[in-house]
Design an enzyme around this catalytic site. Structure first.
Site, short mmCIF file in Angstrom:
data_model
loop_
_atom_site.label_atom_id
_atom_site.label_comp_id
_atom_site.label_asym_id
_atom_site.label_seq_id
_atom_site.Cartn_x
_atom_site.Cartn_y
_atom_site.Cartn_z
N GLU A 1 -7.45 0.64 -4.61
CA GLU A 1 -7.48 0.70 -3.16
C GLU A 1 -8.86 0.36 -2.57
OE1 GLU A 1 -5.97 4.59 -2.46
OE2 GLU A 1 -3.89 4.03 -2.88
N ASP B 1 -12.42 6.53 2.35
CA ASP B 1 -10.99 6.45 2.63
C ASP B 1 -10.50 7.85 3.00
OD1 ASP B 1 -8.27 6.13 2.72
OD2 ASP B 1 -8.12 5.01 0.85
N ASP C 1 0.87 -1.18 0.00
CA ASP C 1 0.00 0.00 0.00
C ASP C 1 0.91 1.22 0.00
OD1 ASP C 1 -1.84 2.03 0.40
OD2 ASP C 1 -2.17 1.57 2.51
N LYS D 1 3.00 11.04 -4.32
CA LYS D 1 1.95 10.26 -5.00
C LYS D 1 0.96 11.16 -5.72
CE LYS D 1 -1.56 6.74 -3.93
NZ LYS D 1 -2.11 5.89 -2.84
#
Length: 455
Positions: free
Chosen positions: A203, A225, A37, A100
């Site tokens: 994800e 999330d 992850d 990211k």
């Protein structure tokens, strides 16, 4: 014919018995594929153990089961994770985080201008593609892929130390909205770290697998999330053993860092009112930030938490006001240090105060939730499971806001910090051929799906 059937039945029974005995008595094979992850704020690595069906999230050398997604460049070395975090306040220009957000993405000048102002490090525009300018071991430009590769190399080394063997293959998760270029750039980062990516999994799908929903009787799953810097909401439609991402929305500027900032601003006001100055030394600002993070974590379990930070009043002769939330440091600490008097600032923060400071931000979580339901043509009562991912979903008030909106409790049976890495590790076990055999959670590509982002 009957004899042939008897022989066939005996053969099948023998194979089943042999499989059972091998699971019971033979040493379990070592996992060969790791699950990663690579989060915006934190990243982690896990493995699926054949036979037991258990997932182990692998700790670093200090026992942390996830590491900050930060990389610092110095004259001597490159530091990753918690070592980088320690350098962040002292050398912010050479500590890269949030890489990211930029990986595999092309920005317009307007988009990039809006992003550049958020960071203390220098962001370069190379025809819409981002690079970071750092001065460690000479001035150089590093790509988001390279920053990601250093994080992935650290995770690879953690796994190899834990397993006691080299690791070459991995499954990695990405946000559901990542396009092909972003996914390929993530794979490139892994390749730079010496990893071959067997599969890229979304994800939200990984989180659903961690909750066991790929084997459950559910049809619609809403995944919320909320991490340190971003909010992602996905509506999954489960069809047999397959997941279709039906709608996505989010806010790429909302997360735990924002909640921390509200509390930090409150503490600055208190310091100013009670001590008559604002902390300016980098190490003291760093200590305040650490205290804020600890308070936030403690408030998830307790109704109140204590802040206690040593600050310096510049100038030895300067007197700090007594009483209130701050008081002069006692005789156990030297009265003067580096030209100033040290003062112990203390105050208590209640959960109610923390919630009040952040209530408007908590309510913003529902904006993309409503958008996802609208885009998915679904009523909130039709959602079978609401699952929470990301450490910020531990905050009690956030869970209450979600519960009040849906009229039912969200599913919190899995550690939200580890939901994605757990699901990715399960998929890694499947792709590595681990037994007992699992049903793979295939994803149905939805090429026309776009994410709505609220800022």
């Amino acid at each position: 014919m009957a004899g042939e059937m008897t022989i066939l039945g005996s053969a099948v029974l023998t194979l089943l018995l042999a499989g059972y005995l091998s699971q019971q008595y033979l040493p379990l094979p070592t996992p060969k594929v790791i699950g990663i992850d690579l989060g915006t704020t934190y990243c982690s690595v896990g493995v699926f153990f054949p036979g037991t069906g258990k997932v182990k999230v692998i700790p670093d050398e200090n026992g942390h089961i996830s590491i900050p997604s930060m990389v610092s460049f110095t004259d001597h070395d490159v530091y990753v994770g918690y070592e980088s975090l320690e350098l962040a306040d002292a050398d912010p220009q050479n500590t890269i985080y949030d890489a990211k957000r930029f990986i595999g993405k092309t920005f317009t000048p307007e988009e990039l201008e809006a992003e550049i102002g958020r960071y203390p490090f220098k962001v370069l525009n190379k025809d819409g593609v981002v690079e970071f300018s750092v001065t460690g071991n000479g001035s150089m430009a590093v790509s988001p892929e390279y920053v990601g590769s250093r994080l992935l190399l650290k995770l690879k080394e953690m796994a190899e130390k834990f397993l006691g063997m080299p690791v070459a293959n991995a499954v990695i998760s990405v946000p559901a909205e990542f396009d092909l270029k972003q996914r390929n750039s993530t794979i490139e980062a892994a390749n730079l770290a010496g990893l071959k990516i067997l599969r890229v999994i979304n994800e939200p799908t990984a989180a659903a697998m961690a909750y066991g929903l790929h084997k459950a009787d559910v049809f619609y799953v809403l995944v919320i999330d909320l991490g340190g810097g971003t909010l992602d909401v996905s509506l999954l439609n489960k069809q047999g053993g397959m997941f279709l991402t039906r709608a996505m929305s989010g806010n790429n500027k909302l997360g735990g860092q924002d909640f921390n900032q509200r509390l930090l601003q409150h503490l600055y006001r208190q310091v100013s009112q009670t001590l008559g100055f604002l902390p300016s030394r980098k190490e003291e600002v760093h200590r305040l930030r650490q205290a804020v993070e600890m308070v936030k974590l403690n408030l998830t379990e307790h109704p109140s938490a204590q802040v206690s930070v040593l600050l310096t009043v510049e100038g030895a002769a300067q007197e700090a006001p007594r009483g209130g939330a701050g008081r002069p440091q006692d005789s156990r600490v030297p009265a003067e240090k580096a030209g100033g008097r040290q003062v112990l600032f203390e105050t208590e923060i209640s959960r109610e105060l923390f919630d009040t400071l952040n209530e408007d931000l908590f309510q913003k979580i529902l904006v993309p939730v409503r958008q996802v339901l609208k885009d998915g043509h679904l009523e909130k009562t039709e959602v079978d499971e609401v699952v929470l991912v990301g450490g910020s979903t531990r905050i009690p008030r956030i869970r209450q806001v979600i519960q009040e909106f849906f009229g039912k409790d969200p599913n919190t049976s899995v550690d939200p910090d580890l939901a994605v890495v757990t699901g990715v590790a399960i998929q890694a076990g499947i792709d590595g051929g681990s037994w007992p055999l699992q049903v793979s959670a295939l994803e149905i590509p939805n090429k026309h799906l776009q994410k709505t982002n609220f800022n």
